[in-house]
Design a protein around this motif. Structure first.
Motif, PDB file in Angstrom:
ATOM      1  N   SER A   1      60.196  11.885  64.572  1.00 18.42           N
ATOM      2  CA  SER A   1      60.411  13.324  64.630  1.00 18.42           C
ATOM      3  C   SER A   1      60.594  13.910  63.233  1.00 18.42           C
ATOM      4  O   SER A   1      60.075  14.987  62.925  1.00 18.42           O
ATOM      5  CB  SER A   1      61.638  13.627  65.499  1.00 18.42           C
ATOM      6  OG  SER A   1      61.926  15.003  65.509  1.00 18.42           O
TER       7      SER A   1
ATOM      8  N   ARG B   1      62.513   7.082  67.442  1.00 17.02           N
ATOM      9  CA  ARG B   1      62.042   8.415  67.831  1.00 17.02           C
ATOM     10  C   ARG B   1      62.511   9.456  66.822  1.00 17.02           C
ATOM     11  O   ARG B   1      61.748  10.366  66.449  1.00 17.02           O
ATOM     12  CB  ARG B   1      62.550   8.766  69.223  1.00 17.02           C
ATOM     13  CG  ARG B   1      62.129  10.157  69.687  1.00 17.02           C
ATOM     14  CD  ARG B   1      62.616  10.482  71.071  1.00 17.02           C
ATOM     15  NE  ARG B   1      64.068  10.531  71.138  1.00 17.02           N
ATOM     16  CZ  ARG B   1      64.762  10.798  72.257  1.00 17.02           C
ATOM     17  NH1 ARG B   1      64.123  11.011  73.383  1.00 17.02           N
ATOM     18  NH2 ARG B   1      66.085  10.834  72.233  1.00 17.02           N
ATOM     19  N   SER B   2      63.731   9.326  66.348  1.00 14.80           N
ATOM     20  CA  SER B   2      64.246  10.267  65.357  1.00 14.80           C
ATOM     21  C   SER B   2      63.467  10.170  64.048  1.00 14.80           C
ATOM     22  O   SER B   2      63.190  11.185  63.401  1.00 14.80           O
ATOM     23  CB  SER B   2      65.736   9.994  65.108  1.00 14.80           C
ATOM     24  OG  SER B   2      66.243  10.832  64.098  1.00 14.80           O
TER      25      SER B   2
ATOM     26  N   GLN C   1      58.354  16.716  60.686  1.00 15.42           N
ATOM     27  CA  GLN C   1      58.861  17.803  59.847  1.00 15.42           C
ATOM     28  C   GLN C   1      58.289  17.744  58.435  1.00 15.42           C
ATOM     29  O   GLN C   1      58.252  18.746  57.730  1.00 15.42           O
ATOM     30  CB  GLN C   1      60.389  17.743  59.792  1.00 15.42           C
ATOM     31  CG  GLN C   1      61.081  17.866  61.133  1.00 15.42           C
ATOM     32  CD  GLN C   1      60.777  19.189  61.832  1.00 15.42           C
ATOM     33  OE1 GLN C   1      60.797  20.245  61.200  1.00 15.42           O
ATOM     34  NE2 GLN C   1      60.490  19.138  63.120  1.00 15.42           N
TER      35      GLN C   1
ATOM     36  N   GLU D   1      57.610  10.567  72.415  1.00 14.21           N
ATOM     37  CA  GLU D   1      57.261  11.984  72.247  1.00 14.21           C
ATOM     38  C   GLU D   1      56.246  12.206  71.126  1.00 14.21           C
ATOM     39  O   GLU D   1      56.403  13.077  70.277  1.00 14.21           O
ATOM     40  CB  GLU D   1      58.530  12.820  71.996  1.00 14.21           C
ATOM     41  CG  GLU D   1      59.500  12.809  73.169  1.00 14.21           C
ATOM     42  CD  GLU D   1      60.736  13.653  72.924  1.00 14.21           C
ATOM     43  OE1 GLU D   1      60.982  14.018  71.750  1.00 14.21           O
ATOM     44  OE2 GLU D   1      61.455  13.949  73.891  1.00 14.21           O
TER      45      GLU D   1
END
Length: 310
Positions: free
Chosen positions: A129, A125-126, A133, A170
């Protein structure tokens, strides 16, 4: 990024349990996209993947290898894979240096099959994410083997796993029932396929489970799980046969809608030509044009309609 390449990139994060067909999906989808005229870059994020059938633009195995980690740290396959993802998370500068020259491509990320990576572990997930960016718009494509539909208890488990994955990852999310060409070999379905893809009234599944001597003792637990799934009302599926171009097209339309990818007249003409060759000259793309109307501005729609009339 310098030059004429667009700053925003689009792609798919292909996730799902082991054996659900992620690598086969990446191969089939990449071939389909290239036939449409998109430049595709397939990125292998699974350090356990060997003998990849597709042309790999970036391979995480160049950064960290599962076998080396297992030998050096005396870990099993599961622990080794989690360590590999944490190592990639700590070295995202390596990944960005590999992806930056590929701007202008459509990305397919072939992800590891460890379920915990998509349900509660934070590394993957990181990574997603951080990609956001970098202005990389991804849709999570979650594959589930369609044979789970033949067993009510397994299907409820799949629904819970899919819901947990959607909440944890997410990302814009598309769930697929893969290997639909093999579903008839798994046994007869208790309900029509729409019941499973749309996740309709799950109380009927509870009635089937109640007839099983083992599961009848867990009716209250199953009722709570079903209530949880229905309360969120997020999970639905698209059936996928990776050998069928029409099936791949439906999946691609859902993915493009989820991440905001807009395609123009040239790609639509390629799609028309390819599908007409596969299905006959009388094939018409009324459904695709309906999707186009949602994507294109009025001026683009007029150009599109003129192109389709030629």
């Amino acid at each position: 990024m310098a030059g004429a390449a667009p700053t925003t990139a689009f792609g798919q994060a292909v996730i799902g349990p082991p054996g659900s067909g992620k690598t086969t999906y990446c191969l089939g989808m990449s071939e389909f996209l290239r036939a449409l005229g998109r430049r595709v870059a397939v990125v292998n994020l699974d350090p356990a993947n060997e003998g990849l059938p597709y042309e790999c633009a970036v391979d995480v195995g160049e950064l960290v290898g599962l076998g080396d980690v297992m030998d050096a740290l005396r870990l099993g396959p599961n622990g080794g894979l989690l360590y590999c993802m944490e190592y990639l998370e700590a070295n995202l500068d390596w990944l960005r240096a590999k992806l930056d020259p590929l701007r202008g491509h459509y990305f397919l990320f072939d992800c590891p099959g460890q379920v915990e990576l998509c349900t509660h572990h934070g590394a993957l997930r990181s990574i997603f994410s951080q990609m956001a960016q970098w202005d990389l718009r991804l849709t999570a494509v979650h594959l589930v083997d369609s044979h789970y539909c033949t067993d009510p208890a397994k299907f409820i488990s799949v629904l819970c796993t899919s819901l947990a994955t959607m909440l944890h990852v997410e990302l814009p999310h598309v769930n697929l029932l893969s290997k639909m060409d093999l579903i008839e070999h798994y046994g007869k379905l208790a309900f029509n396929l729409d019941y499973y893809t749309e996740v309709l009234d799950l109380s009927y599944l509870l009635d089937h489970l109640a007839s099983d001597p083992f599961f009848c003792h867990y009716r209250q637990l199953n009722e709570k799980l079903v209530q949880l799934i229905e309360d969120y009302s997020l999970v639905s599926f698209i059936p996928l046969n990776i050998q069928d171009k029409e099936s791949i097209q439906r999946v691609l339309q859902a993915v493009d809608k989820a991440n905001g990818y807009c395609f123009g007249a040239q790609e639509q003409q390629s799609l028309e030509a390819m599908m007409s060759a596969a299905m006959g000259a009388d094939f018409h793309f009324s459904s695709t044009l309906g999707i186009q109307e949602k994507y294109l501005a009025p001026s683009d729609q007029s150009v599109e309609q003129e192109a389709m009339q030629l």
